[in-house]
Design a protein around this motif. Structure first.
Motif, PDB file in Angstrom:
ATOM      1  N   UNK A  56       0.697  -1.238   0.048  1.00  0.00           N
ATOM      2  CA  UNK A  56      -0.078   0.100   0.047  1.00  0.00           C
ATOM      3  C   UNK A  56       0.859   1.440  -0.017  1.00  0.00           C
ATOM      4  N   UNK A  57       1.938   1.322   0.843  1.00  0.00           N
ATOM      5  CA  UNK A  57       2.890   2.369   0.973  1.00  0.00           C
ATOM      6  C   UNK A  57       3.479   2.408  -0.697  1.00  0.00           C
ATOM      7  N   UNK A  58       3.765   1.320  -1.182  1.00  0.00           N
ATOM      8  CA  UNK A  58       4.298   1.505  -2.629  1.00  0.00           C
ATOM      9  C   UNK A  58       3.162   2.189  -3.620  1.00  0.00           C
ATOM     10  N   UNK A  59       2.249   1.672  -3.568  1.00  0.00           N
ATOM     11  CA  UNK A  59       1.051   2.192  -4.495  1.00  0.00           C
ATOM     12  C   UNK A  59       0.739   3.493  -4.301  1.00  0.00           C
ATOM     13  N   UNK A  60       0.581   3.852  -3.093  1.00  0.00           N
ATOM     14  CA  UNK A  60       0.568   5.345  -2.962  1.00  0.00           C
ATOM     15  C   UNK A  60       1.685   6.277  -3.374  1.00  0.00           C
ATOM     16  N   UNK A  61       2.967   5.787  -3.358  1.00  0.00           N
ATOM     17  CA  UNK A  61       4.066   6.496  -3.667  1.00  0.00           C
ATOM     18  C   UNK A  61       3.982   6.479  -5.291  1.00  0.00           C
ATOM     19  N   UNK A  62       3.664   5.604  -5.886  1.00  0.00           N
ATOM     20  CA  UNK A  62       3.539   5.458  -7.137  1.00  0.00           C
ATOM     21  C   UNK A  62       2.538   6.454  -7.728  1.00  0.00           C
TER      22      UNK A  62
END
Length: 162
Positions: free
Chosen positions: A36-42
């Motif tokens: 989720x952290x990665x999806x939001x960063x993307x």
């Protein structure tokens, strides 16, 4: 709610509504998996206004012990998959998911879940927001998928039907 394990879209939409604080008011512990952290960063990298859960002191980023507990469902994204893997690792966790397939899998695995709309209803009941109607209007303007039937049901539950 004791502990919530949150997927990407509820964080996105509550942040965009300026209501991210309701997580802290409604739950003792807020957990976000790395996916989720990665999806939001993307999304932030693409210019979308999104929160960084790793920068919020009241959010814990936690890896699931084992993603192998889930059946292989290729239609689930990494965020949903990790939320569903984390939820059984806590005794009183509630998964916060908007994706229909993820919610079906949660139900099949006997994982308690809520979505963005359920959180808005909880926030109204707790006196954190005065009304749900304008929030639903804002969500729809943000392209949150909301059928007219679901909208009517939510407004009914909120006591906001005419």
């Amino acid at each position: 709610m004791s502990e919530v394990i949150c997927d990407t879209s509820p964080l996105q939409y509550l942040y965009q509504l300026g209501l991210l604080h309701i997580f802290r008011a409604l739950a003792e512990h807020i957990v976000v998996p790395p996916a989720v952290v990665h999806e939001l960063a993307a999304g932030r990298d693409q210019g979308v206004s999104l929160p960084d859960p790793a920068a919020l002191e009241w959010v814990t980023v936690r890896h699931p012990d084992s993603a192998a507990v889930l059946p292989l469902i290729t239609d689930l994204g990494p965020g949903e998959t990790e939320v569903l893997a984390l939820a059984p690792e806590s005794t009183d966790a509630i998964a916060i998911l908007d994706d229909a397939l993820a919610r079906q899998v949660a139900a099949a695995l006997d994982i308690r879940f809520r979505g963005t709309l359920g959180l808005l209803l909880d926030a109204k009941q707790a006196g954190l927001v005065p009304a749900v109607t304008p929030l639903l209007d804002q969500l729809q303007a943000l392209r949150f998928r909301l059928s007219s039937h679901t909208r009517e049901m939510i407004l009914n539950l909120a006591g906001e039907t005419s």
